[in-house]
Design a protein around this motif. Structure first.
Motif, PDB file in Angstrom:
ATOM      1  N   ARG A   1      37.385  47.076  40.015  1.00  0.00           N
ATOM      2  CA  ARG A   1      37.854  45.462  39.776  1.00  0.00           C
ATOM      3  C   ARG A   1      37.818  44.869  41.050  1.00  0.00           C
ATOM      4  N   LYS A   2      38.484  45.462  42.136  1.00  0.00           N
ATOM      5  CA  LYS A   2      38.448  44.701  43.545  1.00  0.00           C
ATOM      6  C   LYS A   2      37.185  44.514  44.016  1.00  0.00           C
TER       7      LYS A   2
ATOM      8  N   GLN B 196      35.153  41.651  42.264  1.00  0.00           N
ATOM      9  CA  GLN B 196      35.666  40.382  42.649  1.00  0.00           C
ATOM     10  C   GLN B 196      35.088  39.834  44.171  1.00  0.00           C
TER      11      GLN B 196
END
Length: 52
Positions: free
Chosen positions: A25-26, A29
């Motif tokens: 997820r990090k 982004q």
């Protein structure tokens, strides 16, 4: 502290899976990819920056 199971390997496995999900997820982004569809049904993806 509540313990769902007394098997330490299951807790480690859940921790590794959660860490992988949070990391993905990090990283998602941080990067930006633009897709362009051409008339000949080909697709081109341009990355805005290099993921290191």
């Amino acid at each position: 502290m509540t313990v769902l199971t007394h098997d330490l390997s299951q807790g480690v496995l859940v921790g590794v899976i959660l860490s992988a999900l949070f990391f993905a997820r990090k990283v998602s982004q941080l990067s930006e990819v633009a897709h362009q569809d051409a008339a000949d049904r080909s697709c081109r993806a341009d990355a805005a920056e290099e993921v290191t």
